[in-house]
Motif scaffolding. Structure first.
Motif, mmCIF file in Angstrom:
data_model
loop_
_atom_site.group_PDB
_atom_site.id
_atom_site.type_symbol
_atom_site.label_atom_id
_atom_site.label_comp_id
_atom_site.label_asym_id
_atom_site.label_seq_id
_atom_site.Cartn_x
_atom_site.Cartn_y
_atom_site.Cartn_z
ATOM 1 N N THR A 96 -0.795 -7.857 5.823
ATOM 2 C CA THR A 96 -0.690 -6.397 5.891
ATOM 3 C C THR A 96 -0.369 -5.849 7.276
ATOM 4 O O THR A 96 -0.384 -4.633 7.478
ATOM 5 N N ARG B 60 0.813 -1.217 0.000
ATOM 6 C CA ARG B 60 0.000 0.000 0.000
ATOM 7 C C ARG B 60 0.844 1.265 0.000
ATOM 8 O O ARG B 60 0.450 2.292 -0.565
ATOM 9 N N LYS C 264 -9.757 -5.324 7.772
ATOM 10 C CA LYS C 264 -11.018 -4.866 7.202
ATOM 11 C C LYS C 264 -11.419 -5.715 5.997
ATOM 12 O O LYS C 264 -12.581 -6.126 5.871
ATOM 13 N N GLU D 140 -3.650 0.877 -2.951
ATOM 14 C CA GLU D 140 -4.629 0.811 -1.859
ATOM 15 C C GLU D 140 -5.736 -0.155 -2.280
ATOM 16 O O GLU D 140 -6.531 0.155 -3.177
ATOM 17 N N GLU E 196 -5.832 -2.436 7.392
ATOM 18 C CA GLU E 196 -6.532 -2.579 6.105
ATOM 19 C C GLU E 196 -6.818 -4.041 5.778
ATOM 20 O O GLU E 196 -7.894 -4.382 5.283
ATOM 21 N N ASP F 233 -5.006 2.294 13.912
ATOM 22 C CA ASP F 233 -6.382 2.684 13.615
ATOM 23 C C ASP F 233 -7.110 2.912 14.934
ATOM 24 O O ASP F 233 -7.352 1.967 15.682
ATOM 25 N N LYS G 223 -9.111 -1.698 -2.134
ATOM 26 C CA LYS G 223 -10.413 -1.294 -1.604
ATOM 27 C C LYS G 223 -11.311 -2.477 -1.284
ATOM 28 O O LYS G 223 -12.098 -2.435 -0.335
ATOM 29 N N SER H 201 -2.401 -0.141 10.110
ATOM 30 C CA SER H 201 -3.698 0.470 10.397
ATOM 31 C C SER H 201 -4.878 -0.436 10.073
ATOM 32 O O SER H 201 -6.009 0.027 9.981
#
Length: 539
Positions: free
Chosen positions: A247, A34, A280, A212, A277, A253, A214, A275
């Motif tokens: 990651t 990223r 998520k 990044e 990602e 975060d 998504k 953070s």
């Protein structure tokens, strides 16, 4: 580029190991990062790798076994271990390290005498052997990629085993140090990341930066690729065999940190790239989570005016400072609350102690208190003995004045120090047993004998104090996997085409930091497992 066999998200130790394992198993690999740098937390770490019964141990004739390692972990279990993933780490760790050494991606040596952290438990190794250090690596071998490693501007031209952190003297002959600097040779995590990256580049695996991700793309329930942005432009990549998430953790975060972590934590020692990602993405794919309250805890010191490039505060683990003589830690009441020399991960329990009467954490803020004898002999953060004491260190001529400066009860601090000093003269600590464990001695002053390695009075004015914060090296909760590094759904079944390793998954060792390198050992091992498993998948 639109198609590949395997996409790996994250270009840290776990991700690059996964890439190498998959490539050597015959798969096409695309390594996605990223940010504009590679290495993540691994690059700023000490780089130590903890693996039981490892190849270096065997070569040295040191005794270890699967049974001893499992007994050690199970004696520390508080309900967060999963047999399948724990056994996969213990059984595959030696194979993963041998693979990396054979691939030219690692060159390690024993950290001699570095003990496991919980020596009272069966299977522990007081003589060490499970913790491994990296040989120096010349960054020039990376060409233009040398400048793309996290925090590479901060050179570490020594091997960890040469420093007090690894049991060494910290002294390298000036001519040798000059040679290393001229050749841009690095140790610690910089050496680890450098060799892993070189091995990837040698095989044509060149990381794609500034992507990044998504969302994960699915086809009939199977993960088949990613969609996102590259340098702000739409980016899509298909994967025939699946996606591996490596990651890192989620400690930077604020929302995830507040939602999941136990107790306060406001000064992580990792770079702000962690953070969450990958967490998520896994959650959006229906991943089952595990270990979410845990982290690789460490008391930390925040150095003012030394932020990360993005402006976030930077913190460093406090190891030597709280272990050497002429220092102690106190809470807001001016009282000691722990064995200051205990291992950093377990020490979090003392900082996280909660008082139901006051509905607060009584041991935060905490302060490291030391005297002029300490200043003459030992470091504090980046400040070395003989250098001026920085302005961010509080100083006073008396303990009463020091207490008033840092906001603790003057009488209590003076009484605490007097009691501590009396016990150090006797060579014992009946309150917290500091100095009784072999681990307590490892970071102490080895020029002394017995408990004096770590116990010494705080008696010579002036007196000093710095605030100690609650931090961590990374979180270790995330998506649950099976022993093949396949990410599991809520039903306990693997999510087709989705794999994970490193701090992005629920760590195979639960919340147990078994010894130095207890985060990198499982990360590299499951990176290896994930790469091999994904490479075997055929559509």
């Amino acid at each position: 580029m639109t198609d590949t066999d395997i996409i790996i998200l994250g270009c840290g130790p776990a991700g690059m190991t996964a890439a190498l394992a998959a490539h050597e198993a015959g798969a096409g690999v695309t390594l996605i990062e990223r940010f504009d740098r590679v290495g993540g937390t691994g690059a700023i770490s000490g780089g130590v790798i903890w693996v039981p019964d490892n190849p270096r141990q065997r070569a040295a004739g040191m005794s270890d076994s699967r049974e001893e390692a499992l007994a050690y972990f199970r004696a520390l279990d508080h309900g967060d271990l999963v047999d399948e993933t724990l056994e996969a780490f213990v059984d595959t760790g030696p194979e993963a390290l041998a693979f990396l050494e054979d691939a030219g991606a690692m060159k390690v040596a024993l950290l001699e005498g570095y003990p496991d952290y919980y020596l009272d438990r069966p299977g522990a190794k007081p003589e060490g052997g499970r913790a491994l250090d990296h040989d120096l690596f010349a960054l020039g071998e990376l060409g233009d990629w040398a400048g793309r490693i996290t925090a590479i501007e901060e050179p570490k031209p020594m091997m960890l085993r040469e420093t007090p952190l690894g049991g060494g003297s910290g002294v390298v002959p000036p001519e040798e140090l000059q040679r290393r600097m001229a050749n841009n040779e690095r140790g610690f995590g910089q050496a680890m990341i450098g060799r892993l990256l070189k091995a990837c580049l040698d095989r044509g695996i060149e990381p794609i930066l500034n992507v990044e991700t998504k969302r994960l793309v699915k086809d009939e329930g199977r993960v088949t690729g990613i969609e996102g942005l590259r340098d702000g432009q739409p980016f899509q990549l298909n994967a025939r065999s699946g996606v591996i998430i490596t990651t890192g953790g989620f400690e930077w975060d604020e929302d995830k940190r507040q939602t999941f972590l136990r107790g306060p934590m406001d000064a992580p020692a990792s770079p702000p790239t962690a953070s969450g990602e990958g967490l998520k993405l896994a959650m959006e794919s229906g991943a089952k989570l595990g270990n979410m309250t845990q982290g690789w805890w460490a008391p930390t010191l925040v150095i003012p005016d030394n932020p990360w490039p993005n402006g976030e505060q930077r913190a460093a683990p406090v190891l030597i400072e709280r272990t050497v003589p002429h220092s102690l830690m106190v809470n807001r009441k001016g009282e000691r609350f722990c064995n200051e020399a205990a291992n950093y991960s377990a020490l979090a329990g003392a900082f996280h102690q909660f008082d139901p009467q006051t509905y607060d954490y009584p041991n935060l803020p905490a302060w490291l208190v030391f005297d002029e004898d300490y200043v003459e002999r030992y470091p504090i953060g980046p400040r070395l003995p003989g250098q001026p004491v920085p302005e961010w260190v509080t100083r006073a001529e008396t303990l009463v004045e020091l207490a008033e400066e840092i906001g603790v009860l003057p009488g209590a601090l003076a009484a605490t120090v007097a009691r501590f000093n009396a016990h150090t003269e006797e060579g014992r600590d009946p309150d917290f047993e500091r100095g009784t464990s072999a681990y307590d001695h490892f970071y102490g002053d080895r020029s002394r004998e017995g408990t004096a390695v770590t116990l010494g009075p705080v008696a010579r004015a002036p007196f000093y104090a710095v605030e100690i914060r609650m931090g961590l090296l990374g979180t270790n909760g995330g998506a649950r996997t099976d022993g093949q590094a396949r990410i599991l759904g809520h039903d306990g079944e693997p999510i087709a085409g989705l794999y994970g390793a490193g701090n992005a998954i629920a760590c195979p060792t639960g919340g147990i930091y078994a010894g130095a390198g207890g985060t990198l050992g499982p990360a590299l091992t499951f990176g290896y497992i994930a790469g091999r498993t994904a490479a075997k998948t055929n559509r």
